[in-house]
Write a protein that holds these residues in place. Structure first.
Motif, PDB file in Angstrom:
ATOM      1  N   VAL A  38       0.860  -1.186   0.000  1.00  0.00           N
ATOM      2  CA  VAL A  38       0.000   0.000   0.000  1.00  0.00           C
ATOM      3  C   VAL A  38       0.892   1.230   0.000  1.00  0.00           C
ATOM      4  N   THR A  68      -6.162   6.291   1.916  1.00  0.00           N
ATOM      5  CA  THR A  68      -7.012   7.104   2.800  1.00  0.00           C
ATOM      6  C   THR A  68      -7.264   6.384   4.129  1.00  0.00           C
ATOM      7  N   ARG A  69      -6.709   5.190   4.271  1.00  0.00           N
ATOM      8  CA  ARG A  69      -6.866   4.367   5.477  1.00  0.00           C
ATOM      9  C   ARG A  69      -8.340   4.042   5.727  1.00  0.00           C
ATOM     10  N   CYS A  70      -9.032   3.727   4.613  1.00  0.00           N
ATOM     11  CA  CYS A  70     -10.474   3.429   4.702  1.00  0.00           C
ATOM     12  C   CYS A  70     -10.742   1.996   5.120  1.00  0.00           C
ATOM     13  N   GLY A  71      -9.734   1.120   5.050  1.00  0.00           N
ATOM     14  CA  GLY A  71      -9.886  -0.255   5.527  1.00  0.00           C
ATOM     15  C   GLY A  71     -10.487  -1.229   4.528  1.00  0.00           C
ATOM     16  N   ASP A  72     -10.820  -0.774   3.331  1.00  0.00           N
ATOM     17  CA  ASP A  72     -11.591  -1.618   2.398  1.00  0.00           C
ATOM     18  C   ASP A  72     -10.744  -2.522   1.497  1.00  0.00           C
ATOM     19  N   CYS A  76      -9.779  -1.914  -3.622  1.00  0.00           N
ATOM     20  CA  CYS A  76      -9.388  -0.543  -3.271  1.00  0.00           C
ATOM     21  C   CYS A  76      -9.943   0.462  -4.286  1.00  0.00           C
ATOM     22  N   ALA A  91      -4.724   3.015  -4.149  1.00  0.00           N
ATOM     23  CA  ALA A  91      -3.488   3.116  -3.374  1.00  0.00           C
ATOM     24  C   ALA A  91      -2.827   1.758  -3.137  1.00  0.00           C
ATOM     25  N   GLY A 146      -7.595   2.632   9.223  1.00  0.00           N
ATOM     26  CA  GLY A 146      -6.283   2.125   8.789  1.00  0.00           C
ATOM     27  C   GLY A 146      -6.450   1.162   7.629  1.00  0.00           C
TER      28      GLY A 146
HETATM   29  S1  SF4 Z   1      -8.694   0.165   0.294  1.00  0.00           S
HETATM   30 FE1  SF4 Z   1      -6.869  -0.204   1.549  1.00  0.00          FE
HETATM   31  S2  SF4 Z   1      -5.177   0.566   0.317  1.00  0.00           S
HETATM   32 FE2  SF4 Z   1      -7.041   1.405  -0.557  1.00  0.00          FE
HETATM   33  S3  SF4 Z   1      -7.247   3.403   0.426  1.00  0.00           S
HETATM   34 FE3  SF4 Z   1      -8.482   1.988   1.615  1.00  0.00          FE
HETATM   35  S4  SF4 Z   1      -7.096   1.271   3.221  1.00  0.00           S
HETATM   36 FE4  SF4 Z   1      -5.824   2.242   1.672  1.00  0.00          FE
END
Ligand code: SF4
Ligand SMILES: Cc1cc2nc3c(=O)[nH]c(=O)nc-3n(C[C@H](O)[C@H](O)[C@H](O)COP(=O)(O)OP(=O)(O)OC[C@H]3O[C@@H](n4cnc5c(N)ncnc54)[C@H](O)[C@@H]3O)c2cc1C
Length: 563
Positions: free
Chosen positions: A177, A194-198, A203, A207, A333
């Protein structure tokens, strides 16, 4: 970024190389062989997903589920999340241009050095030094990094607090990442995480260094052609000709009206993943291809489980918020930020890694429903009212744990589909060890351990894995393996100790692992693929380098994600 794939209408009748599958093994093979000037076709059964096209709502996620079992077949055959239900074990794999990289957590770890000391590997792996170069190249192209803010995430802190139970502090986990905007090895501009966790949903920021954003665009830039909805059924060896032999590749018909296209190639690289490549070879063997008797043997689940803790007395915040984010201000995260590494110097089999994970945001609406069968109705209802980000589900812990198993499963063809036979799988000691460690961690957080919230459904009590390995394992000779150390397929007609191989036939993916790795496998699959390419280049007099592309082109700049 523009699309990589094209329609099957453009498929040519012959290529120098056909690569089947587009995950880690397929991406490396396509990139390196295209760089060597070969005319390469990549055949992928799934679809292509651009950044922004991954499911962000539950109905979209449900539409991307394909579930196959003995008497069950639901969902599109090109669905992104491919669940195989088995009597002895279930398996989850990715389906699409980029393979498992599209939906994995991106944890990139090297196995304990003792793994490669096991005599099950061909000796050349230890001796010729190219595995080191393979890892170096894999690291250059996948660029794992530790989140500089890992320890500030709530789920990391929750793991840290609970880690007292195991006497081992967590560390930041290396994940593929980008935590700052960057131009990647393929010259593509990638935004910061973006630390969206998905990550495990896909993604939508762009990222994560998936194969679709690294090796595959590099392959296409060097002339490779990528085809979607191209499911390979089997391959057959062509009769030798004065100017060479080659291979016929049989594709599955997409529907009753269209005849499946047929094509030939001088070289075939099977990179359809552990299940896919083994299935293709099992079918090809039924149709006359001679391969090692070891085909299908030594299947390993990599001692891998996913499990949960419910009702922690500390906040965890381990449900993805997606992109654009569903709720503001939550500290999630990347899917995995921290891990506990327990190394047993005496017995490698006891070593294990536990990672804190995040469930994708698209699953958020059904989490309460998933947990109702376990009798947590009250908590579930509270969460329905408050939303999973605030109620008891804010304390839901997800764990990925990896260790070692005996790799004594077997992949067989049943009703023309590959399935895992491993009646004793649930009794593998690894599951008791992992349950004990996770129960201790969850207990320390004040929650209760939920091994499988779907146990009351068709999932039953069988173990499940997202790290299937083996089936076409490497060996020193054809009585010990299906492929040699260069990933060339042994010719089954030769004597037991023979090292004769089929000209121009390779398997390069997770299926060639002859044992469990004890850590998440993507880095080792990529490293062994790079190593196989180095050997292939030497053996065939092919010249290519792996130099990253330095500057992005206008076409590589990410388009805004769909809202
Ligand atoms: S999906 Fe994972 S790598 Fe992509 S922005 Fe969200 S946390 Fe970051
Ligand atoms: C939810 C999840 C999380 C994970 N997290 C991690 C992690 O954090 N770290 C890690 O190291 N590993 C992780 N993994 C495992 C990792 O993603 C896989 O080990 C890896 O993707 C395997 O690479 P591969 O090259 O063997 O095959 P794959 O990546 O599986 O690629 C095979 C490709 O071949 C295609 N294919 C299959 N059959 C055919 C056919 N007949 N014809 C044409 N195409 C075909 C498939 O659609 C697929 O695209 C995770 C997996 C999952 C599912």
């Amino acid at each position: 970024m523009s699309r990589l794939a094209r329609s099957l209408t453009y498929l040519k009748p012959h290529y120098d190389v056909v690569v089947v599958g587009s995950g880690y093994g397929g991406g490396v093979a396509a990139s390196r062989l295209a760089r060597a000037g070969k005319r390469v076709a990549v055949l992928e059964r799934g679809r292509e997903f651009l950044t922004g096209e991954f499911p962000s709502r539950f109905p979209e996620l449900r539409n991307e589920m394909q579930v196959t079992g003995r008497r069950l077949r639901t969902g599109s055959a090109a669905g992104l999340y491919d669940v195989r239900l088995g009597d002895d074990m279930h398996v989850l794999v990715g389906c699409g241009v980029g393979g498992g990289s599209l939906i994995n957590a991106g944890v990139a770890l090297r196995p304990d050095a003792r793994v490669f000391l096991d005599a099950v590997w061909p000796g050349q792996i230890r001796r010729d030094g190219l595995i080191e170069e393979g890892y170096a190249r894999a690291l250059r192209w996948l660029r794992p990094a530790r989140d500089p803010e890992a320890s500030s995430h709530t789920k990391f802190k929750a793991l840290q607090q609970a880690s007292v139970a195991l006497g081992q502090q967590p560390v930041a986990a290396p994940v593929v990442v980008n935590f700052a905007e960057t131009v990647n090895a393929a010259g593509i501009l990638q935004p910061a995480c973006t630390r969206c966790g998905d990550c495990c949903g896909g993604c939508n920021v762009g990222a994560k260094n998936t194969i679709a954003l690294t090796y595959l665009p590099d392959a296409v830039r060097h002339g490779a052609e990528v085809f979607t909805h191209a499911k390979v059924r089997s391959i057959a060896k062509l009769a030798p000709q004065p100017d060479g032999g080659g291979w016929r590749v049989h594709l599955e018909a997409q529907d009753a009206e269209h005849r499946p296209p047929a094509l030939t190639a001088d070289m075939v690289v099977l990179a359809a993943g552990t299940l896919g490549s083994t299935e293709i070879l099992l079918r090809s063997r039924e149709q006359g291809l001679s391969v090692s008797d070891r085909l299908g043997q030594s299947f390993s689940a990599n001692g891998d489980i996913i499990a949960f803790g419910y009702g922690a007395k500390v906040p965890v915040n381990a449900i993805g918020v997606g992109f654009p984010e569903r709720v503001a201000g939550l500290d999630v995260g990347a899917c995995v930020s921290g891990q506990i590494e327990i190394v047993d110097e005496q017995d490698l089999a006891n070593s294990l890694t536990i990672q804190e994970g995040v469930l994708p945001s698209a699953l958020a609406p059904i989490l309460p429903v998933m947990f109702i069968p376990n009798g947590r109705l009250l908590g579930a209802l509270q969460s329905l009212v408050a939303g999973v980000y605030k109620g008891p589900f804010a304390g839901l812990q997800t764990f990925f744990a990896v260790s070692h198993d005996s790799a004594s499963g077997r992949l067989v063809l049943e009703d023309d589909r590959v399935t895992v036979r491993w009646p004793s799988a649930k009794d593998e000691p690894v599951y008791r060890r992992l349950d004990a460690a996770l129960e201790a961690l969850v207990g320390k957080s004040g929650g209760s351990y939920v091994k499988n919230p779907l146990a009351g459904t068709v999932m039953g009590q069988q173990p499940a894995t997202a790290h299937p390995l083996g089936g076409c394992g490497m060996g020193q000779a054809r009585d010990a393996g299906v492929v040699d150390h260069k990933c060339r397929v042994f010719d089954g007609r030769a004597g037991a100790g023979s090292t004769d191989v089929h000209d121009g036939l390779y398997v390069i993916d997770g299926s060639v692992m002859p044992r469990s790795l004890g850590v998440n496998p993507l880095l080792t699959i990529t490293a062994l693929a790079e190593r196989a390419m180095l050997h292939l280049g030497r053996d065939h007099g092919l010249a290519f380098d792996d130099a990253p592309r330095a500057t992005p082109s206008a076409a590589d700049v990410r388009e805004p994600a769909a809202v």
